[in-house]
Design a protein around this motif. Sequence first.
Motif, PDB file in Angstrom:
ATOM      1  N   MET A 143       0.690  -1.311   0.051  1.00 58.34           N
ATOM      2  CA  MET A 143       0.212   0.054   0.174  1.00 58.34           C
ATOM      3  C   MET A 143       1.054   1.251   0.204  1.00 58.34           C
ATOM      4  O   MET A 143       1.912   1.086   0.756  1.00 58.34           O
ATOM      5  CB  MET A 143      -0.928   0.064   1.153  1.00 58.34           C
ATOM      6  CG  MET A 143      -1.938   1.359   1.506  1.00 58.34           C
ATOM      7  SD  MET A 143      -2.965   1.212   2.789  1.00 58.34           S
ATOM      8  CE  MET A 143      -1.569   1.472   4.035  1.00 58.34           C
ATOM      9  N   ALA A 144       0.597   1.990  -0.914  1.00 63.15           N
ATOM     10  CA  ALA A 144       1.207   3.450  -0.954  1.00 63.15           C
ATOM     11  C   ALA A 144       0.982   4.337   0.245  1.00 63.15           C
ATOM     12  O   ALA A 144       0.051   4.240   0.779  1.00 63.15           O
ATOM     13  CB  ALA A 144       0.959   4.105  -2.148  1.00 63.15           C
ATOM     14  N   TYR A 145       1.971   5.171   0.813  1.00 65.92           N
ATOM     15  CA  TYR A 145       1.877   5.686   1.985  1.00 65.92           C
ATOM     16  C   TYR A 145       1.228   6.975   1.651  1.00 65.92           C
ATOM     17  O   TYR A 145       0.164   7.552   2.103  1.00 65.92           O
ATOM     18  CB  TYR A 145       3.102   6.175   2.637  1.00 65.92           C
ATOM     19  CG  TYR A 145       3.024   7.011   3.721  1.00 65.92           C
ATOM     20  CD1 TYR A 145       2.687   6.497   4.923  1.00 65.92           C
ATOM     21  CD2 TYR A 145       3.268   8.442   3.926  1.00 65.92           C
ATOM     22  CE1 TYR A 145       2.590   7.360   6.151  1.00 65.92           C
ATOM     23  CE2 TYR A 145       3.281   9.372   4.840  1.00 65.92           C
ATOM     24  CZ  TYR A 145       2.907   8.723   5.894  1.00 65.92           C
ATOM     25  OH  TYR A 145       2.772   9.393   7.220  1.00 65.92           O
ATOM     26  N   LEU A 146       1.668   7.702   0.488  1.00 64.96           N
ATOM     27  CA  LEU A 146       0.644   8.856  -0.084  1.00 64.96           C
ATOM     28  C   LEU A 146       0.316   8.315  -1.612  1.00 64.96           C
ATOM     29  O   LEU A 146       1.078   8.105  -2.347  1.00 64.96           O
ATOM     30  CB  LEU A 146       1.745   9.976  -0.257  1.00 64.96           C
ATOM     31  CG  LEU A 146       1.062  11.432  -1.000  1.00 64.96           C
ATOM     32  CD1 LEU A 146       0.108  11.764  -0.193  1.00 64.96           C
ATOM     33  CD2 LEU A 146       2.244  12.212  -1.443  1.00 64.96           C
ATOM     34  N   ASP A 147      -1.153   8.346  -1.427  1.00 63.68           N
ATOM     35  CA  ASP A 147      -1.644   7.637  -2.896  1.00 63.68           C
ATOM     36  C   ASP A 147      -2.840   8.772  -3.355  1.00 63.68           C
ATOM     37  O   ASP A 147      -3.512   9.356  -2.613  1.00 63.68           O
ATOM     38  CB  ASP A 147      -2.598   6.580  -2.260  1.00 63.68           C
ATOM     39  CG  ASP A 147      -2.863   5.641  -3.498  1.00 63.68           C
ATOM     40  OD1 ASP A 147      -2.603   6.151  -4.623  1.00 63.68           O
ATOM     41  OD2 ASP A 147      -3.645   4.708  -3.562  1.00 63.68           O
ATOM     42  N   ILE A 148      -2.268   9.220  -4.593  1.00 61.13           N
ATOM     43  CA  ILE A 148      -3.111  10.121  -5.218  1.00 61.13           C
ATOM     44  C   ILE A 148      -3.856   9.720  -6.524  1.00 61.13           C
ATOM     45  O   ILE A 148      -3.287   8.894  -7.269  1.00 61.13           O
ATOM     46  CB  ILE A 148      -2.243  11.335  -5.857  1.00 61.13           C
ATOM     47  CG1 ILE A 148      -1.450  11.966  -4.531  1.00 61.13           C
ATOM     48  CG2 ILE A 148      -2.840  12.350  -6.660  1.00 61.13           C
ATOM     49  CD1 ILE A 148      -0.011  12.714  -4.886  1.00 61.13           C
ATOM     50  N   LYS A 149      -5.195   9.666  -6.371  1.00 62.25           N
ATOM     51  CA  LYS A 149      -5.884   9.030  -7.332  1.00 62.25           C
ATOM     52  C   LYS A 149      -6.817  10.028  -8.256  1.00 62.25           C
ATOM     53  O   LYS A 149      -7.545  10.871  -7.805  1.00 62.25           O
ATOM     54  CB  LYS A 149      -6.961   8.040  -6.888  1.00 62.25           C
ATOM     55  CG  LYS A 149      -6.257   6.866  -6.065  1.00 62.25           C
ATOM     56  CD  LYS A 149      -5.616   5.894  -7.061  1.00 62.25           C
ATOM     57  CE  LYS A 149      -5.318   4.549  -6.494  1.00 62.25           C
ATOM     58  NZ  LYS A 149      -4.507   3.751  -7.285  1.00 62.25           N
ATOM     59  N   ASN A 150      -6.340  10.077  -9.447  1.00 60.94           N
ATOM     60  CA  ASN A 150      -7.228  11.172 -10.489  1.00 60.94           C
ATOM     61  C   ASN A 150      -7.708  12.220 -10.005  1.00 60.94           C
ATOM     62  O   ASN A 150      -8.958  12.595 -10.060  1.00 60.94           O
ATOM     63  CB  ASN A 150      -8.744  10.291 -10.672  1.00 60.94           C
ATOM     64  CG  ASN A 150      -8.445   8.935 -11.119  1.00 60.94           C
ATOM     65  OD1 ASN A 150      -7.730   8.443 -12.153  1.00 60.94           O
ATOM     66  ND2 ASN A 150      -9.075   7.775 -10.735  1.00 60.94           N
ATOM     67  N   VAL A 151      -6.669  12.991  -9.709  1.00 59.37           N
ATOM     68  CA  VAL A 151      -6.937  14.607  -9.256  1.00 59.37           C
ATOM     69  C   VAL A 151      -6.955  15.369 -10.315  1.00 59.37           C
ATOM     70  O   VAL A 151      -6.183  15.381 -11.284  1.00 59.37           O
ATOM     71  CB  VAL A 151      -5.674  14.586  -8.260  1.00 59.37           C
ATOM     72  CG1 VAL A 151      -5.791  16.334  -7.880  1.00 59.37           C
ATOM     73  CG2 VAL A 151      -5.876  14.028  -7.025  1.00 59.37           C
ATOM     74  N   VAL A 152      -8.027  16.026 -10.262  1.00 62.39           N
ATOM     75  CA  VAL A 152      -8.272  17.048 -11.225  1.00 62.39           C
ATOM     76  C   VAL A 152      -8.453  18.536 -10.540  1.00 62.39           C
ATOM     77  O   VAL A 152      -9.123  18.467  -9.436  1.00 62.39           O
ATOM     78  CB  VAL A 152      -9.705  16.729 -11.926  1.00 62.39           C
ATOM     79  CG1 VAL A 152      -9.949  17.814 -13.038  1.00 62.39           C
ATOM     80  CG2 VAL A 152      -9.590  15.384 -12.574  1.00 62.39           C
ATOM     81  N   LYS A 153      -7.765  19.431 -11.321  1.00 64.74           N
ATOM     82  CA  LYS A 153      -7.938  20.565 -10.759  1.00 64.74           C
ATOM     83  C   LYS A 153      -8.234  21.846 -11.876  1.00 64.74           C
ATOM     84  O   LYS A 153      -7.189  21.835 -12.822  1.00 64.74           O
ATOM     85  CB  LYS A 153      -6.751  21.297  -9.691  1.00 64.74           C
ATOM     86  CG  LYS A 153      -6.927  22.632  -9.211  1.00 64.74           C
ATOM     87  CD  LYS A 153      -8.116  22.698  -8.182  1.00 64.74           C
ATOM     88  CE  LYS A 153      -8.256  24.131  -7.562  1.00 64.74           C
ATOM     89  NZ  LYS A 153      -9.509  24.284  -6.831  1.00 64.74           N
ATOM     90  N   HIS A 154      -9.117  22.371 -11.957  1.00 70.62           N
ATOM     91  CA  HIS A 154      -9.692  23.441 -12.953  1.00 70.62           C
ATOM     92  C   HIS A 154      -9.446  24.747 -12.472  1.00 70.62           C
ATOM     93  O   HIS A 154     -10.052  25.119 -11.295  1.00 70.62           O
ATOM     94  CB  HIS A 154     -10.988  23.290 -13.610  1.00 70.62           C
ATOM     95  CG  HIS A 154     -11.035  21.911 -14.307  1.00 70.62           C
ATOM     96  ND1 HIS A 154     -10.612  21.596 -15.269  1.00 70.62           N
ATOM     97  CD2 HIS A 154     -12.028  20.816 -13.954  1.00 70.62           C
ATOM     98  CE1 HIS A 154     -10.849  20.356 -15.707  1.00 70.62           C
ATOM     99  NE2 HIS A 154     -11.707  19.935 -14.643  1.00 70.62           N
ATOM    100  N   TYR A 155      -8.839  25.691 -13.183  1.00 64.44           N
ATOM    101  CA  TYR A 155      -9.177  27.046 -12.892  1.00 64.44           C
ATOM    102  C   TYR A 155      -9.922  27.847 -14.020  1.00 64.44           C
ATOM    103  O   TYR A 155     -10.073  27.159 -15.008  1.00 64.44           O
ATOM    104  CB  TYR A 155      -7.778  28.007 -12.792  1.00 64.44           C
ATOM    105  CG  TYR A 155      -6.878  27.374 -11.417  1.00 64.44           C
ATOM    106  CD1 TYR A 155      -7.202  27.641 -10.184  1.00 64.44           C
ATOM    107  CD2 TYR A 155      -5.910  26.564 -11.772  1.00 64.44           C
ATOM    108  CE1 TYR A 155      -6.671  27.246  -9.094  1.00 64.44           C
ATOM    109  CE2 TYR A 155      -4.955  25.980 -10.494  1.00 64.44           C
ATOM    110  CZ  TYR A 155      -5.355  26.355  -9.325  1.00 64.44           C
ATOM    111  OH  TYR A 155      -4.883  25.910  -8.291  1.00 64.44           O
ATOM    112  N   GLU A 156     -10.277  29.114 -14.068  1.00 68.25           N
ATOM    113  CA  GLU A 156     -10.896  29.695 -15.069  1.00 68.25           C
ATOM    114  C   GLU A 156     -10.072  29.726 -16.310  1.00 68.25           C
ATOM    115  O   GLU A 156      -9.189  30.221 -16.333  1.00 68.25           O
ATOM    116  CB  GLU A 156     -11.289  31.013 -14.622  1.00 68.25           C
ATOM    117  CG  GLU A 156     -12.368  31.743 -15.888  1.00 68.25           C
ATOM    118  CD  GLU A 156     -12.660  33.201 -15.426  1.00 68.25           C
ATOM    119  OE1 GLU A 156     -13.446  33.652 -16.041  1.00 68.25           O
ATOM    120  OE2 GLU A 156     -12.600  33.501 -14.103  1.00 68.25           O
ATOM    121  N   GLY A 157     -10.741  28.948 -17.238  1.00 64.11           N
ATOM    122  CA  GLY A 157      -9.882  28.954 -18.698  1.00 64.11           C
ATOM    123  C   GLY A 157      -8.677  28.015 -18.787  1.00 64.11           C
ATOM    124  O   GLY A 157      -7.926  28.022 -19.588  1.00 64.11           O
TER     125      GLY A 157
END
Length: 304
Positions: A1-15
Amino acid sequence: MAYLDIKNVVKHYEGHTALAGVSMEVPEGCIYGLLGPNGAGKSTLIRIINRIITADEGTVTLNGRKMTDNDITHIGYLPEERGLYKKMKVGDHIVYLGRLKGMTKADAVASMHWWLDRFDLKEWENKKVEELSKGMQQKVQFIGTVIHRPPLLIFDEPFSGFDPVNAEQLKVEILALRDQGSTILFSTHNMASVEEVCQQITLLNHAQVVLTGSVDEVKQQHKKNIIAVQTPDKIEPNAAVFTLLPPDPVKKADTRIKLAPGVPVRDAIAWLNEHYRLTGFTEVLPSMNEIFIETVKSKNTEQQ
């Protein structure tokens, strides 16, 4: 198991999309390189892990649990944009940063003294931060990042502003923290430092993961079938087996050859051994800097 597990992270800003479904698994006790050109999304991802901003989609788990604001005390973050309170005394500042992370005053003071001794800064304990050189201020900020011995450390360009001697000292401390069990996310443009300290990497470009794996695996995947041969003889090219390459500017005595398509290393060495007096050979692997440039250029070309 990963200690830090990042799954399908999405971040939008305007445009603008800063992260487009980024996933990566950081093992416990590992120094993990987070790489990418400017604008790739590294800083956005670091801010999400640090709970400075929230992701629009996806999850971030720490040690098997979805992260909450309470997990901030388990993180040490050294940002690229350094910043200390210039009028505070060095010792007071370090203790203050430790107290912010939940340490008792006694523990913070004891740890502060230990780290100041470690970095030969003891005589500066009662000096104001503004009286220190830039390099010494960088050391104080590093101490403030690690003073509470967090299980997760995030270093953003940690060697920026350090001369080679102090950069080497910092590298030794980072490796020691890993050996003591810390998990370290290491963001940098310095590919030489990646080769020196990182076990695994993820490369972001245009908000997406374009390369991931262990440093050794990545270098093997990108090798160009080049061999450096040591021999007192002058080697002539044989197109069926290899072509000659320009000499290495550092190891000028070596003869560099590129194998013909489909020719295994062992067959090429056997042929060379029959015709020349070989004294040694090494397979030439690309540097992380070469891989970084090649991958980014390739992905940029695909998106044009």
